[in-house]
Enzyme design. Structure first.
Site, PDB file in Angstrom:
ATOM      1  N   ARG A   1      18.999  80.748  66.075  1.00  0.00           N
ATOM      2  CA  ARG A   1      17.789  79.628  65.701  1.00  0.00           C
ATOM      3  C   ARG A   1      18.642  79.296  64.409  1.00  0.00           C
ATOM      4  O   ARG A   1      19.214  80.941  63.227  1.00  0.00           O
ATOM      5  CB  ARG A   1      16.793  79.681  65.733  1.00  0.00           C
ATOM      6  CG  ARG A   1      16.059  79.801  66.775  1.00  0.00           C
ATOM      7  CD  ARG A   1      16.057  78.042  67.035  1.00  0.00           C
ATOM      8  NE  ARG A   1      15.996  77.032  68.412  1.00  0.00           N
ATOM      9  CZ  ARG A   1      16.127  77.621  69.534  1.00  0.00           C
ATOM     10  NH1 ARG A   1      17.911  77.330  69.458  1.00  0.00           N
ATOM     11  NH2 ARG A   1      16.450  76.685  70.321  1.00  0.00           N
TER      12      ARG A   1
ATOM     13  N   HIS B   1      24.271  71.623  66.393  1.00  0.00           N
ATOM     14  CA  HIS B   1      24.328  72.354  67.396  1.00  0.00           C
ATOM     15  C   HIS B   1      24.672  71.402  68.579  1.00  0.00           C
ATOM     16  O   HIS B   1      23.463  71.128  69.949  1.00  0.00           O
ATOM     17  CB  HIS B   1      22.865  71.491  66.829  1.00  0.00           C
ATOM     18  CG  HIS B   1      21.904  73.333  67.899  1.00  0.00           C
ATOM     19  ND1 HIS B   1      20.163  72.856  66.973  1.00  0.00           N
ATOM     20  CD2 HIS B   1      21.500  73.243  68.868  1.00  0.00           C
ATOM     21  CE1 HIS B   1      19.483  74.038  67.915  1.00  0.00           C
ATOM     22  NE2 HIS B   1      20.330  73.603  68.960  1.00  0.00           N
TER      23      HIS B   1
END
Length: 304
Positions: free
Chosen positions: A219, A267
């Protein structure tokens, strides 16, 4: 009993079709058209709106439409007795492993430099890298297996101290420092918790070998961005591959965008496969209806 799908920023039409194809009698609701709230026992969610679960009195469990659950763990509208689950199936793990291998080989074999060289001047690859994995769960183990097929040495680190059959594993601050110091490619696949926030920081980078590789697919909040920019000036690491960011999408004028030693991807390292997601979600939903513990259950005290 109904299953509610809450993913306002995603196109879930393919997932909806697959769920109904697997179970043509499924009572599937899609946010915000929830229908009678007392029917809903399971919600499948990705970044749901604030208070999305507040008025679902029959809710028993919430599943994350992905491997990460940090967007669900500390929500005030989810009481402690609500079960949390995640989707970390073999397809997702294999896709993530493929990304990690691709980015590591690109750096190891200096493929980026070879691609952009206009002269016929073969470059020697970097020495065979030692791989360090931060995180030894489903994703970490799949990555370790993929790297071992290339004959690479793989070591891991986790917070719990749990042993892992697929790689030598350490834990604790000393173990983290040792792993960083001996890893030519240090790869973060950890879940985001209070304890792992900011883990990729100046102290860790100073331990890394010169001209090493850092890859973050965990993350964005694992990374202290200013520390990385300073560390790249010292070649520790020499390159960073970043797929996740504190703010997404990454701003067009962010310093990472044009940095010569940072590779940015949007991502995409591990994408949820609708076919796998539908199968796993339906299995979890059926377990919940039977009053059984669903697969992929998350320990809410640990956050993963």
């Amino acid at each position: 009993m109904a299953l509610l799908l809450i993913a306002p920023d995603r196109d879930t039409s393919d997932l909806e079709r697959r769920l109904r194809r697997l179970d043509d009698g499924l009572d599937l609701r899609c946010w915000p058209d929830v229908g009678r709230v007392t029917d809903i026992v399971f919600a499948l969610a990705w970044k749901p709106p604030e208070d999305a679960f507040a008025n679902l009195p029959a809710l028993r469990a919430v599943g994350s439409l992905g491997a990460g659950v940090d967007h669900l763990v500390d929500r005030p509208d989810l009481p402690d007795d609500i079960v949390l689950t995640r989707m970390a199936g073999p397809r997702l793990a294999a896709d993530l492993a493929a990304y990690l291998v691709a980015m590591t080989v690109d750096w190891w074999k200096r493929l980026d430099e070879q691609r952009h060289c206009r002269e016929w001047r073969p470059l020697e690859p970097r020495p065979t890298p030692r791989i360090g994995l931060l995180g030894t769960g489903t994703m970490g183990r799949a990555a370790a297996q993929a790297f071992r097929t290339l004959g690479l040495e793989v070591s891991g680190w986790n917070r719990s101290g749990a042993a892992c059959d697929s790689m030598a594993t350490s834990s604790g601050d000393d173990g983290l420092a040792r792993l960083a110091g001996r890893s030519d490619a240090l790869i973060n696949v950890l879940p985001l918790t209070a304890a792992t926030t900011g883990l990729l920081d100046r102290a860790l980078f100073e331990r890394m070998p010169s001209d090493s590789l850092l890859v973050n697919v965990g993350r964005g909040d694992h990374l202290v961005e200013a520390d990385l920019l300073a560390a790249l000036d010292d070649q520790r690491p020499g390159r960073a591959v970043l797929d996740v960011f504190a703010e997404e999408p990454l701003a067009a004028d962010h310093p990472f965008r044009d940095h010569p030693r940072i590779v940015v991807t949007p991502h995409i390292a591990g994408r949820t496969d609708p076919a796998e997601a539908a199968r796993l979600a339906l299995e979890q939903y059926r377990s919940i209806r039977r009053g059984e513990a669903p697969a992929g259950r998350v320990d809410r005290t640990r956050g993963y």
